[in-house]
Design a protein around this motif. Structure first.
Motif, PDB file in Angstrom:
ATOM      1  N   GLU A  63      63.524 -42.014 -41.519  1.00 50.67           N
ATOM      2  CA  GLU A  63      64.694 -41.471 -40.871  1.00 50.67           C
ATOM      3  C   GLU A  63      65.686 -42.609 -40.885  1.00 50.67           C
ATOM      4  OE1 GLU A  63      65.289 -38.544 -39.179  1.00 50.67           O
ATOM      5  OE2 GLU A  63      63.572 -37.796 -40.387  1.00 50.67           O
ATOM      6  N   HIS A  77      57.998 -33.602 -42.156  1.00 49.47           N
ATOM      7  CA  HIS A  77      59.342 -32.592 -41.787  1.00 49.47           C
ATOM      8  C   HIS A  77      58.385 -31.394 -42.448  1.00 49.47           C
ATOM      9  CE1 HIS A  77      62.864 -35.198 -41.813  1.00 49.47           C
ATOM     10  NE2 HIS A  77      62.032 -36.103 -41.835  1.00 49.47           N
ATOM     11  N   GLU A 103      62.956 -26.295 -40.368  1.00 44.31           N
ATOM     12  CA  GLU A 103      62.641 -27.455 -40.630  1.00 44.31           C
ATOM     13  C   GLU A 103      62.397 -28.030 -39.436  1.00 44.31           C
ATOM     14  OE1 GLU A 103      63.883 -31.632 -42.702  1.00 44.31           O
ATOM     15  OE2 GLU A 103      64.858 -29.639 -43.380  1.00 44.31           O
ATOM     16  N   ARG A 105      61.192 -31.586 -37.692  1.00 47.47           N
ATOM     17  CA  ARG A 105      60.906 -33.031 -37.827  1.00 47.47           C
ATOM     18  C   ARG A 105      60.074 -33.411 -36.617  1.00 47.47           C
ATOM     19  NH1 ARG A 105      66.137 -36.214 -38.420  1.00 47.47           N
ATOM     20  NH2 ARG A 105      66.566 -35.198 -36.358  1.00 47.47           N
ATOM     21  N   CYS A 138      60.757 -34.544 -31.373  1.00 45.20           N
ATOM     22  CA  CYS A 138      60.768 -33.403 -32.446  1.00 45.20           C
ATOM     23  C   CYS A 138      62.127 -32.760 -32.439  1.00 45.20           C
ATOM     24  CB  CYS A 138      59.751 -32.581 -32.214  1.00 45.20           C
ATOM     25  SG  CYS A 138      59.690 -31.288 -30.959  1.00 45.20           S
TER      26      CYS A 138
END
Length: 144
Positions: A63, A77, A103, A105, A138
């Motif tokens: 990240e 991811h 998606e 994360r 998240c």
């Protein structure tokens, strides 16, 4: 080397090998293999048809927003493509939603009490503590 040190060395070495094997399994696992049971479980829990018709993958990326040593730790991811969620049986429309890509994360370093991406999921506020600004454990990105 004493007997205690040998036992400690073997235990630590075994733990490191098992950890390395677990990381390799997660990195090289074909996540599309779990689609049929995942689709069935979600459909059962929601009482309506759910399907991931496209690719399901876990991509590990660092990240850019993180600072310091945390910038070097990759985040998983979870990427799912071509998702569909049906309506209940009583509905006139067969599909509730169809998404091209979702998606998710997940921060592997977020503490259990950290703030979540959605304001309704802030356990810190419920306990009278101010939420940590800018920290999410998240984030869900949906592409319709």
């Amino acid at each position: 080397m004493t007997r205690t040190r040998k036992i400690l060395a073997w235990t630590l070495s075994s733990f490191m090998v098992l950890l390395a094997l677990l990381v390799l399994l997660i990195v090289f696992f074909d996540w599309n293999r779990i689609k049929p049971p995942l689709n069935a479980k979600v459909s059962e829990e929601l009482h309506r048809a759910f399907a991931i018709n496209g690719n399901l993958a876990v991509v590990w990326q660092r990240e850019a927003d993180e600072g310091g040593w945390r910038a070097w730790v990759p985040w998983p991811h979870v990427v799912a493509e071509d998702l569909s969620l049906g309506n209940p049986d009583w509905s006139k429309q067969p599909q509730m939603v169809t998404l091209k890509r979702v998606e998710l994360r997940i921060s592997p370093l977020a503490p259990a009490g950290a703030t979540r991406g959605h304001p309704a999921h802030r356990p810190d506020a419920a306990h009278g503590r101010p939420p940590t600004p800018g920290r999410r454990s998240c984030q869900l990105d949906v592409h319709a």
